[in-house]
Write a protein that holds these residues in place. Structure first.
Motif, PDB file in Angstrom:
ATOM      1  N   TRP A 194      41.027  80.514  29.133  1.00  0.00           N
ATOM      2  CA  TRP A 194      41.813  80.945  28.150  1.00  0.00           C
ATOM      3  C   TRP A 194      41.043  82.015  27.517  1.00  0.00           C
ATOM      4  CZ3 TRP A 194      46.261  79.621  26.384  1.00  0.00           C
ATOM      5  CH2 TRP A 194      47.127  78.259  26.585  1.00  0.00           C
ATOM      6  N   GLU A 195      39.693  82.070  27.547  1.00  0.00           N
ATOM      7  CA  GLU A 195      39.152  83.129  27.059  1.00  0.00           C
ATOM      8  C   GLU A 195      39.428  84.559  27.811  1.00  0.00           C
ATOM      9  OE1 GLU A 195      34.843  83.307  27.610  1.00  0.00           O
ATOM     10  OE2 GLU A 195      34.451  83.896  25.668  1.00  0.00           O
ATOM     11  N   GLN A 196      39.858  84.590  28.955  1.00  0.00           N
ATOM     12  CA  GLN A 196      40.164  85.724  29.737  1.00  0.00           C
ATOM     13  C   GLN A 196      41.516  86.131  29.212  1.00  0.00           C
ATOM     14  OE1 GLN A 196      39.851  84.258  33.574  1.00  0.00           O
ATOM     15  NE2 GLN A 196      37.861  85.044  33.920  1.00  0.00           N
ATOM     16  N   LEU A 197      42.352  85.142  28.974  1.00  0.00           N
ATOM     17  CA  LEU A 197      43.737  85.485  28.531  1.00  0.00           C
ATOM     18  C   LEU A 197      44.098  85.897  27.439  1.00  0.00           C
ATOM     19  CD1 LEU A 197      45.298  82.478  30.445  1.00  0.00           C
ATOM     20  CD2 LEU A 197      45.366  84.824  31.294  1.00  0.00           C
ATOM     21  N   VAL A 198      43.197  86.054  26.325  1.00  0.00           N
ATOM     22  CA  VAL A 198      43.168  86.583  25.139  1.00  0.00           C
ATOM     23  C   VAL A 198      42.476  87.842  25.149  1.00  0.00           C
ATOM     24  CG1 VAL A 198      43.534  84.235  23.883  1.00  0.00           C
ATOM     25  CG2 VAL A 198      41.151  85.347  24.214  1.00  0.00           C
ATOM     26  N   TYR A 199      42.354  88.471  26.323  1.00  0.00           N
ATOM     27  CA  TYR A 199      41.859  89.959  26.142  1.00  0.00           C
ATOM     28  C   TYR A 199      42.640  90.904  26.806  1.00  0.00           C
ATOM     29  CZ  TYR A 199      36.861  89.817  24.818  1.00  0.00           C
ATOM     30  OH  TYR A 199      35.919  89.781  23.976  1.00  0.00           O
ATOM     31  N   PHE A 200      42.918  91.349  27.681  1.00  0.00           N
ATOM     32  CA  PHE A 200      44.239  92.310  28.132  1.00  0.00           C
ATOM     33  C   PHE A 200      45.437  91.763  28.281  1.00  0.00           C
ATOM     34  CE2 PHE A 200      42.683  90.976  32.622  1.00  0.00           C
ATOM     35  CZ  PHE A 200      43.886  90.582  33.055  1.00  0.00           C
ATOM     36  N   ALA A 201      45.318  90.400  28.419  1.00  0.00           N
ATOM     37  CA  ALA A 201      46.712  89.804  28.306  1.00  0.00           C
ATOM     38  C   ALA A 201      46.952  89.124  27.002  1.00  0.00           C
ATOM     39  CB  ALA A 201      46.657  88.500  29.594  1.00  0.00           C
ATOM     40  N   ALA A 202      46.442  89.756  26.068  1.00  0.00           N
ATOM     41  CA  ALA A 202      46.715  89.019  24.636  1.00  0.00           C
ATOM     42  C   ALA A 202      48.191  89.224  24.331  1.00  0.00           C
ATOM     43  CB  ALA A 202      45.779  89.841  23.817  1.00  0.00           C
ATOM     44  N   PRO A 203      48.916  90.344  24.551  1.00  0.00           N
ATOM     45  CA  PRO A 203      50.253  90.359  24.251  1.00  0.00           C
ATOM     46  C   PRO A 203      51.199  89.101  24.806  1.00  0.00           C
ATOM     47  CG  PRO A 203      49.471  92.549  24.541  1.00  0.00           C
ATOM     48  CD  PRO A 203      48.408  91.652  25.203  1.00  0.00           C
ATOM     49  N   LEU A 204      50.748  89.143  26.147  1.00  0.00           N
ATOM     50  CA  LEU A 204      51.628  87.893  26.778  1.00  0.00           C
ATOM     51  C   LEU A 204      51.266  86.675  26.288  1.00  0.00           C
ATOM     52  CD1 LEU A 204      53.424  87.149  29.155  1.00  0.00           C
ATOM     53  CD2 LEU A 204      51.502  87.309  30.699  1.00  0.00           C
ATOM     54  N   THR A 205      49.981  86.390  26.029  1.00  0.00           N
ATOM     55  CA  THR A 205      49.672  85.252  26.044  1.00  0.00           C
ATOM     56  C   THR A 205      50.149  84.914  24.541  1.00  0.00           C
ATOM     57  OG1 THR A 205      47.512  85.304  26.944  1.00  0.00           O
ATOM     58  CG2 THR A 205      47.387  83.672  25.339  1.00  0.00           C
ATOM     59  N   ILE A 206      49.880  85.779  23.323  1.00  0.00           N
ATOM     60  CA  ILE A 206      50.621  85.579  22.087  1.00  0.00           C
ATOM     61  C   ILE A 206      52.058  85.079  22.035  1.00  0.00           C
ATOM     62  CG2 ILE A 206      50.958  86.753  19.721  1.00  0.00           C
ATOM     63  CD1 ILE A 206      48.233  88.145  20.149  1.00  0.00           C
ATOM     64  N   THR A 207      52.737  86.004  22.742  1.00  0.00           N
ATOM     65  CA  THR A 207      54.261  85.938  22.880  1.00  0.00           C
ATOM     66  C   THR A 207      54.384  84.606  23.614  1.00  0.00           C
ATOM     67  OG1 THR A 207      54.699  88.271  23.201  1.00  0.00           O
ATOM     68  CG2 THR A 207      56.386  86.906  23.885  1.00  0.00           C
ATOM     69  N   PHE A 208      53.879  84.025  24.388  1.00  0.00           N
ATOM     70  CA  PHE A 208      53.926  82.754  25.186  1.00  0.00           C
ATOM     71  C   PHE A 208      53.616  81.822  24.159  1.00  0.00           C
ATOM     72  CE2 PHE A 208      53.297  80.752  29.514  1.00  0.00           C
ATOM     73  CZ  PHE A 208      54.026  79.568  29.282  1.00  0.00           C
ATOM     74  N   ALA A 209      52.680  81.778  23.367  1.00  0.00           N
ATOM     75  CA  ALA A 209      52.150  80.807  22.264  1.00  0.00           C
ATOM     76  C   ALA A 209      53.423  80.763  21.300  1.00  0.00           C
ATOM     77  CB  ALA A 209      51.157  81.259  21.479  1.00  0.00           C
ATOM     78  N   VAL A 210      53.930  81.827  20.827  1.00  0.00           N
ATOM     79  CA  VAL A 210      54.996  81.805  19.677  1.00  0.00           C
ATOM     80  C   VAL A 210      56.219  80.928  20.468  1.00  0.00           C
ATOM     81  CG1 VAL A 210      56.546  83.255  18.592  1.00  0.00           C
ATOM     82  CG2 VAL A 210      54.191  83.866  18.618  1.00  0.00           C
ATOM     83  N   VAL A 211      56.640  81.402  21.560  1.00  0.00           N
ATOM     84  CA  VAL A 211      57.773  80.611  22.229  1.00  0.00           C
ATOM     85  C   VAL A 211      57.537  79.313  22.246  1.00  0.00           C
ATOM     86  CG1 VAL A 211      59.002  80.617  24.265  1.00  0.00           C
ATOM     87  CG2 VAL A 211      58.406  82.833  23.486  1.00  0.00           C
ATOM     88  N   ALA A 212      56.149  78.724  22.826  1.00  0.00           N
ATOM     89  CA  ALA A 212      56.077  77.351  22.906  1.00  0.00           C
ATOM     90  C   ALA A 212      56.015  76.721  21.333  1.00  0.00           C
ATOM     91  CB  ALA A 212      54.573  77.301  23.454  1.00  0.00           C
ATOM     92  N   ALA A 213      55.468  77.570  20.370  1.00  0.00           N
ATOM     93  CA  ALA A 213      55.586  76.861  19.041  1.00  0.00           C
ATOM     94  C   ALA A 213      56.886  76.615  18.474  1.00  0.00           C
ATOM     95  CB  ALA A 213      54.543  77.924  18.038  1.00  0.00           C
ATOM     96  N   ALA A 214      57.748  77.869  18.765  1.00  0.00           N
ATOM     97  CA  ALA A 214      59.010  77.683  18.291  1.00  0.00           C
ATOM     98  C   ALA A 214      59.836  76.448  18.858  1.00  0.00           C
ATOM     99  CB  ALA A 214      59.763  79.042  18.465  1.00  0.00           C
ATOM    100  N   GLY A 215      59.518  76.202  20.255  1.00  0.00           N
ATOM    101  CA  GLY A 215      60.180  75.206  20.846  1.00  0.00           C
ATOM    102  C   GLY A 215      59.709  73.844  20.456  1.00  0.00           C
ATOM    103  N   ALA A 216      58.445  73.705  20.102  1.00  0.00           N
ATOM    104  CA  ALA A 216      57.971  72.468  19.615  1.00  0.00           C
ATOM    105  C   ALA A 216      58.314  72.270  18.125  1.00  0.00           C
ATOM    106  CB  ALA A 216      56.192  72.533  19.755  1.00  0.00           C
ATOM    107  N   VAL A 217      58.046  73.200  17.464  1.00  0.00           N
ATOM    108  CA  VAL A 217      58.937  72.801  15.879  1.00  0.00           C
ATOM    109  C   VAL A 217      60.234  72.640  16.143  1.00  0.00           C
ATOM    110  CG1 VAL A 217      58.951  73.821  13.602  1.00  0.00           C
ATOM    111  CG2 VAL A 217      56.927  74.111  14.970  1.00  0.00           C
ATOM    112  N   THR A 218      61.070  73.177  16.450  1.00  0.00           N
ATOM    113  CA  THR A 218      62.137  72.838  16.647  1.00  0.00           C
ATOM    114  C   THR A 218      62.839  71.713  17.162  1.00  0.00           C
ATOM    115  OG1 THR A 218      63.075  75.574  16.969  1.00  0.00           O
ATOM    116  CG2 THR A 218      64.613  73.778  17.596  1.00  0.00           C
ATOM    117  N   THR A 219      61.833  71.206  18.372  1.00  0.00           N
ATOM    118  CA  THR A 219      62.144  69.813  18.834  1.00  0.00           C
ATOM    119  C   THR A 219      61.843  69.049  17.907  1.00  0.00           C
ATOM    120  OG1 THR A 219      61.854  70.752  20.797  1.00  0.00           O
ATOM    121  CG2 THR A 219      61.488  68.348  20.783  1.00  0.00           C
ATOM    122  N   ALA A 220      60.451  69.068  17.348  1.00  0.00           N
ATOM    123  CA  ALA A 220      59.879  68.088  16.477  1.00  0.00           C
ATOM    124  C   ALA A 220      61.069  67.733  15.099  1.00  0.00           C
ATOM    125  CB  ALA A 220      58.714  68.293  15.810  1.00  0.00           C
TER     126      ALA A 220
END
Length: 496
Positions: free
Chosen positions: A457-483
């Protein structure tokens, strides 16, 4: 790994589809697929050497088009440095020059291979002897490890793999001897000499071999037997003797200065810090000029591919517009670099940046320099990083908006599905919820897609940060919508 992360971003766009949209993104990193266009006929007169002013103008255009924070470049031909310069600034605001220290990551492997070859020429090491015979601390839980030879380490055909070794423990080691000891519980992924697999352990083992056979610390041996004869006075293993500034990561198009991730960097797989001026001397040495730490015969051995792949000893063979190159790239979390030589023409190139992003421009810059050496007009790269990260940003915004919309319309959704079979309701929720488990498995997914390379995870918040953040936002949106939909569904059902 970067190619894989970029491909995964397209999948994220697909994951957003159940929410409402399905954008797709394309980017190439760290390099474009080489063309197979035939090269100029051997009978044609060689093109004139590119003028330093023309190279400088091209690199200035590159800086403007790519938006890179800092870059240093050297071009050599025969025993001459054609052009060596720096562009942009470092994280302290200082101008980057040809003497600015740069981390070059896995380019270090070709230096480690040469350090080994100095001892081969001294008669202290044989390329085809088992490594275990020289390193008493090198023991593994796999009897096949006893058959690994020095040559197989340098050719990356030893059978060692991230999938079968505790890379985390190795990276936490404080010395090369301790590093080797962490391999005791590991196994091999294949029989030695039968399959090529890129693994940093090979070159850290080789560095420890240099220490034992040479009788001194690896960094000292490299300085005295390789860097010193070449006149590379601004280079060293590790970042204490020669300290680079913090590098940058691109975050949705903006460069953010960040410290390099802590790791064991005194080994032979990726610890070199150097400069464009010093890399010029190195490249000249690789084409047979300047100082010669090893003989031309040893250089040929290093450059030659193994019997099972195109990788030699710290060099890989590629074709670019029909031209045969020997290449090695290097990627850390805040620095990126690539080197290449053209054996047939004697040209050498190195491109180093104080930044790391999902899209890597260094190979494309290198391709432009190769084109100039062949008398062709170089293509100015740029825009891919900005475009790709813009698409990721739009995906994140879309996911956020659709998540909010899903929450606001949750009661309507629940009213329309009250009384439906549970399996049907679950089937309708599954696409929205799918990003959540995928995000939880994100490092494992990337590791699988990169043939088992260790990913944290530490590596993925470096050069991959835009992808990781976007992935997290998509997952959070799905989780909140489902709940919220489930809560509303229960309320609707209980109210009837």
């Amino acid at each position: 790994m970067k190619r894989t992360l970029i491909g995964l971003a397209v999948a994220i766009g697909t994951v957003v589809l159940p929410l409402a949209v399905s954008p797709a993104a394309r980017a190439v990193a760290p390099s474009t697929t080489p063309s197979t266009t035939p090269s100029v006929a051997a009978s044609a007169a060689p093109p004139a050497e590119p003028a330093p002013a023309a190279v400088d103008a091209y690199l200035g255009a590159v800086m403007e088009s790519t938006g890179l924070p800092g870059m240093s470049v050297v071009v050599t031909h025969g025993d001459r440095i054609v052009h060596a310069a720096g562009y942009g600034r470092d994280s302290k605001g200082e101008p980057v020059t040809e003497r600015t220290p740069m981390r070059v990551a896995s380019i270090s492997k070709s230096f480690t291979a040469m350090a080994v070859m100095t001892l081969v020429e001294d008669g202290r090491i044989s390329l085809d002897e088992p490594v275990a015979g020289r390193l008493p601390e090198f023991r593994m839980a796999d009897p096949r490890a006893a058959r690994i030879t020095v040559r197989q380490l340098l050719n990356q055909t030893s059978g060692l793999s991230d999938t079968t070794v505790d890379i985390g423990a190795a990276q936490a080691a404080g010395s090369l001897a301790a590093y080797v000891s962490t391999l005791a519980t590991g196994t091999l992924a294949s029989d030695p000499g039968t399959r090529w697999a890129y693994c940093n352990v090979n070159y850290d083992l080789a560095a420890r071999l240099v220490e034992v056979a040479g009788g001194r610390a690896f960094g000292d041996h490299l300085r005295e037997r390789v860097l010193g004869p070449l006149g590379m006075t601004g280079s060293a293993v590790g970042d204490r003797a020669v300290t680079p500034s913090e590098g940058f990561n691109s975050l949705y198009g903006a460069w953010v200065a960040r410290p390099e991730l802590p790791a064991f960097r005194d080994g032979g797989s990726g610890g070199l810090v150097t400069t464009a001026a010093d890399m010029g001397r190195w490249l000249i040495g690789q084409t047979g000029g300047g100082g010669r730490p090893v003989t031309p015969e040893s250089l040929k051995t290093m450059h030659a591919p193994s019997v099972v792949g195109d990788y030699g000893m710290g060099w890989g063979e590629e074709r670019l517009n029909g031209t045969r190159l020997l290449v090695h790239s290097g990627n850390l979390f805040t620095y990126t670099a690539v080197q290449a030589i053209v054996p047939e023409t004697g040209y050498g190139f190195a491109v180093m940046t104080n930044s790391a992003a999902l899209h890597d421009d260094t190979y494309n810059v290198l391709a432009g320099l190769v084109a100039m050496s062949e008398g062709r007009t170089p293509e100015v790269p740029g825009g891919e990083r900005q475009t790709f990260e813009l698409v990721l940003g739009l995906i994140a915004l879309a996911a956020t908006g659709l998540g909010v919309l899903g929450v606001l319309r949750a009661r309507r959704w629940a009213s329309g599905r009250a009384g439906s079979p549970r399996w049907w309701i679950g089937a309708r929720l599954l696409p929205v919820l799918l990003p959540v488990p995928l995000f939880a498995l994100y490092p494992d997914l990337i590791s699988f897609l990169t043939n088992g390379r260790t990913v944290t995870w530490e590596q993925l918040v470096y050069f991959a940060a835009p992808l990781t953040i976007t992935f997290a936002v998509v997952a959070a949106a799905g989780a909140v919508t489902t709940a919220v939909r489930l809560v509303r569904l229960r309320s609707v059902v209980s109210g009837r």
